[in-house]
Design a protein around this motif. Structure first.
Motif, PDB file in Angstrom:
ATOM      1  N   GLU A 313       0.852  -1.185   0.000  1.00 51.42           N
ATOM      2  CA  GLU A 313       0.000   0.000   0.000  1.00 51.42           C
ATOM      3  C   GLU A 313       0.892   1.240   0.000  1.00 51.42           C
ATOM      4  N   ILE A 314       0.778   2.047  -1.046  1.00 55.75           N
ATOM      5  CA  ILE A 314       1.662   3.203  -1.168  1.00 55.75           C
ATOM      6  C   ILE A 314       0.909   4.420  -1.687  1.00 55.75           C
ATOM      7  N   SER A 315       1.610   5.528  -1.634  1.00 52.91           N
ATOM      8  CA  SER A 315       1.210   6.724  -2.363  1.00 52.91           C
ATOM      9  C   SER A 315       2.475   7.253  -3.034  1.00 52.91           C
ATOM     10  N   ALA A 316       2.573   7.092  -4.358  1.00 57.18           N
ATOM     11  CA  ALA A 316       3.765   7.544  -5.068  1.00 57.18           C
ATOM     12  C   ALA A 316       3.926   9.058  -4.975  1.00 57.18           C
ATOM     13  N   LEU A 317       2.806   9.763  -4.890  1.00 54.31           N
ATOM     14  CA  LEU A 317       2.859  11.223  -4.843  1.00 54.31           C
ATOM     15  C   LEU A 317       3.478  11.711  -3.539  1.00 54.31           C
ATOM     16  N   THR A 318       3.048  11.154  -2.403  1.00 59.37           N
ATOM     17  CA  THR A 318       3.575  11.565  -1.104  1.00 59.37           C
ATOM     18  C   THR A 318       4.738  10.689  -0.646  1.00 59.37           C
ATOM     19  N   ARG A 319       5.038   9.624  -1.428  1.00 56.08           N
ATOM     20  CA  ARG A 319       6.118   8.666  -1.143  1.00 56.08           C
ATOM     21  C   ARG A 319       5.857   7.811   0.089  1.00 56.08           C
ATOM     22  N   GLU A 320       4.636   7.785   0.531  1.00 56.54           N
ATOM     23  CA  GLU A 320       4.280   6.917   1.655  1.00 56.54           C
ATOM     24  C   GLU A 320       4.409   5.457   1.235  1.00 56.54           C
ATOM     25  N   GLY A 321       5.165   4.677   1.999  1.00 55.79           N
ATOM     26  CA  GLY A 321       5.348   3.254   1.729  1.00 55.79           C
ATOM     27  C   GLY A 321       6.362   2.937   0.656  1.00 55.79           C
TER      28      GLY A 321
END
Length: 354
Positions: A313-321
């Motif tokens: 589970e990630i967010s490429a925009l915020t770089r989470e994960g």
């Protein structure tokens, strides 16, 4: 389809030490004669083909390499100590050429192959070398020879270790931007990626892998429709496929599970071996999902998708994960490489340079 990784470096082998002009001075030996020793050889620069490396990214952080110079000669017949050699580890398949003329100088073709790319200078002669029957007290000595200096271009034709799959606008270009040095064009219309973007992901010193952001697939890509056919062929040589899923589609009528299954169906039609490659699901754009709905949406997706591999589970925009994903990918690639190739023992006579 060929991707090329390039790097430019300056190398300098060590200069040789100077010879010494000295005469023996001992009690009761008034005319002891010359005893000046030779200088030591300068250190060599070697290139070593390392099977554990797959990119030249580390040479973009350090571009100048210089071996140690040889020690000067001394009196009492003492020769100078030779300078330490350095070994530059490079991926197998690296082509080394002269940066100014373009002439190809060396190629690293075999795992564990070690090539001398810059020779250290020889040490100078001390005055004891010039002693003869007619010259009993020579005062002549010679300086050390300079080591070779070169500006080199390194070129490596690479294949991606990781391929990114997904429908158009799944966030693949944003993901490759977040984790690598690639800067693809990003927009909010379909088929933003018209050409594959290659990125080098640097996990740490001498730890990197290559990721390819491939153009989005559409139904029928396995038959050559759209842009998918020629790039699916490139995926056959990757170690791992990342299936990027848009978990927050702009249209509520779009079902992420249906889109994901469409991609899987295209892979299966095209090549069964490709379909059976390790494939991880990357659930992207979770920053756009309300926090109180995220867990339920992810659980529902995984249940309906019936995917047996890892799910991230990630967010490429915020770089989470993203950091955790990168380390997991690298560990998987290292394990795959070690299983495919035997480990290469480095000659202990040559110190390693990091």
């Amino acid at each position: 389809m060929k991707f090329v990784d390039e790097a430019y470096i300056d190398i300098a082998a060590g200069d040789g030490g100077n010879g010494c002009s000295s005469f023996r001075h001992e009690k009761y030996k008034e005319f002891g004669g010359p005893d000046g020793g030779d200088g030591g050889r300068g250190g060599h620069v070697y290139a070593l083909a390392d099977v554990n490396l797959n990119t030249l990214v580390d040479f973009r952080y350090t571009r100048k390499f210089e071996a140690q110079r040889g020690e000067h000669g001394k009196g009492s017949d003492m020769f100078g100590v030779k300078g330490d050699d350095i070994v530059l580890k490079m991926p197998v398949g690296t082509i080394i050429s002269d940066a100014e003329t373009g002439e190809v100088l060396f190629e690293l073709l075999q795992p564990g192959e070690q090539i001398l790319i810059a020779k250290g200078g020889d040490g100078g002669f001390g005055n004891m070398r010039f002693k003869s029957a007619i010259n009993r007290a020579p005062r002549h000595k010679t300086p050390g020879w300079p080591g070779e200096r070169r500006s080199l271009k390194m070129e490596l034709k690479v294949l991606a270790d990781v391929g990114l799959l997904g429908m158009p606008n799944a966030g693949k270009s944003t993901l490759i931007t977040a984790i690598s040095n690639a800067r693809p064009k990003i927009a909010d219309y379909p088929f933003t990626t018209l050409h594959p973007n290659l990125g080098v992901v640097r996990v740490g010193p001498e730890k990197s892998f290559v990721v390819a952001d491939l153009p989005g697939l559409i139904p029928g890509a396995s038959e050559g429709a759209g842009l998918g056919h020629q790039f699916l062929r490139h995926l056959q040589r990757t170690h791992l496929l990342l299936h990027v899923i848009d978990m927050a589609p702009f249209d509520d009528s779009i079902d992420p599970v249906a889109q994901a299954k469409a991609i899987v169906a295209e892979l299966k039609k095209y090549d069964k071996a490709l379909y059976e490659k390790p494939r991880w699901l990357v659930l992207n754009k979770l920053d756009m999902v309300p926090a109180d709905e995220r867990a339920a949406r992810v659980k529902d997706f995984v249940k309906r998708m019936r995917h047996k591999g890892p799910v991230f589970e990630i967010s490429a925009l915020t770089r989470e994960g993203c950091e955790q994903l990168v380390h997991k990918i690298f560990d998987h690639i290292v394990a795959t490489r070690q299983a495919a190739l035997p480990s290469v023992e480095v000659d202990p006579r040559f110190p390693q340079h990091s």
